[in-house]
Write an enzyme that holds these catalytic residues in place. Structure first.
Site, PDB file in Angstrom:
ATOM      1  N   ARG A   1       0.875  -1.181   0.000  1.00  0.00           N
ATOM      2  CA  ARG A   1       0.000   0.000   0.000  1.00  0.00           C
ATOM      3  C   ARG A   1       0.903   1.219   0.000  1.00  0.00           C
ATOM      4  NH1 ARG A   1      -5.304   1.267   3.611  1.00  0.00           N
ATOM      5  NH2 ARG A   1      -6.083  -0.194   2.059  1.00  0.00           N
TER       6      ARG A   1
ATOM      7  N   ARG B   1     -13.660  -8.877   1.838  1.00  0.00           N
ATOM      8  CA  ARG B   1     -12.253  -8.565   1.567  1.00  0.00           C
ATOM      9  C   ARG B   1     -11.393  -9.797   1.852  1.00  0.00           C
ATOM     10  NH1 ARG B   1     -10.348  -3.406   1.631  1.00  0.00           N
ATOM     11  NH2 ARG B   1      -8.554  -4.493   0.738  1.00  0.00           N
TER      12      ARG B   1
END
Ligand code: CP
Ligand code: NVA
Length: 308
Positions: free
Chosen positions: A106, A295
């Protein structure tokens, strides 16, 4: 028995790094994981997590997904590793890919993620950049499929910033041939590169609609989706964006104009009373917490496909 398809691309940096067939397979595998109908082992495999921005869902769902596959994770905090000191990506990537079997990253710039992928000998996953959030889009389309069984005639309206979340939704919408409507204030339209890629994929180019009118965009929509107005890294624009996005809140008034069986999605974390009201998040139409759960299932499926 249903088996993960080994992805034809080594890395998952964008929604478009899967083909339509691979995407459908990931969603099917995820459904089977969720229903406990499938058991796949990747014992002793290690997932490295490099997060330059905060995360609750992505980080923890990857950790649990990997442990459900029999593997483990290494959580690399840039402030306690040499990443924060500015060690070049090309060095970090070459070293970490000798220890880990897959990396989820990320960060801010998509080009930095691509740099990791260039130097990593192991698959790299986009765990969110400023441009895309493809892992989120996997869970979003799984949640939509759970609700409507297939994607035929589904109209998805995203109200808010034409950001990373919207971009990945658009690309998968195009791959699946779904009508995607984006309603955003002027100047906050999705990235042109993304719109052009999507238009190339759509057989019917009119299925992607970008407008500045939230009420017109929700007419007859089956899915209403929003995300924060100011993303991570945009904290200094908060005041200005809060003003620019006035009128783009998903509230009961807007929901009433959608299809009567419409569902509400939000990737979370949410700013209640800004992009969405508290009563809409808590309403019967909300599938926001199923979406968050998904998720984990979709990432378990993604990991299985990358490691197959
Ligand atoms: N939706 C999402 O990516 O949440 P986190 O920032 O908590 O990972
Ligand atoms: N657009 C948001 C998504 C958070 C999951 C951000 O980038 O901060």
């Amino acid at each position: 028995m249903l088996n993960p398809i080994k992805l034809s691309k080594k890395h998952f940096l964008s929604s478009l790094d899967t083909s339509r067939e691979e995407l459908i397979n990931i969603l099917e595998i995820a459904k089977n994981f969720k229903n406990k109908d499938l058991n796949i082992e990747h014992k002793d495999k290690v997932l490295g997590l490099i997060f330059d921005k905060s995360s609750t869902r992505t980080r923890v769902s990857f950790q649990v997904a990997m442990s459900r596959l029999g593997g483990s994770t290494v959580d690399l905090n840039p402030t306690t590793s040499q990443i924060g000191r500015g060690e070049p990506i090309k060095d970090t990537a070459r070293v970490l890919s000798r220890y880990c079997d897959v990396l989820a990253i990320r960060t801010f710039k998509q080009s930095d993620l691509e740099e990791y992928a260039k130097w990593s000998s192991k698959p790299v996953i986009n765990a969110l950049t400023d441009l895309e959030h493809p892992c989120q889009a996997l869970a979003d389309y799984m949640t939509i499929k759970e609700e409507f069984n297939d994607f035929k005639n589904v109209v998805l309206t995203f109200i808010g910033d034409g950001n990373n979340v919207a971009n990945s939704l658009i690309l998968y919408g195009a791959l699946l041939g779904i009508e995607v409507r984006i309603a955003c204030p002027k100047g906050y339209e999705p990235n042109n590169l993304i719109i052009n890629k999507a238009k190339k994929l759509y057989k019917n180019k009119n299925l992607l609609k970008i407008s500045n009118d939230p009420f017109a965009s929700v007419q007859g929509a089956n899915v209403l989706y929003t995300d924060v107005w100011s993303s991570m890294g945009e904290e200094n624009q908060k005041e200005e964006k809060d003003k620019d996005f006035l009128g783009y809140t998903i509230n009961q008034n807007l929901v009433r104009n959608a299809d009567k069986n419409a569902i509400i999605l939000h990737c979370l974390p949410a700013y209640r009373a800004k992009e969405i009201t508290d009563d809409v998040i808590e309403s019967k139409k909300s599938r926001i917490f199923e979406q968050a759960e998904n998720r984990m299932h979709t990432q378990q499926a993604l990991l299985s496909s990358l490691l197959a």
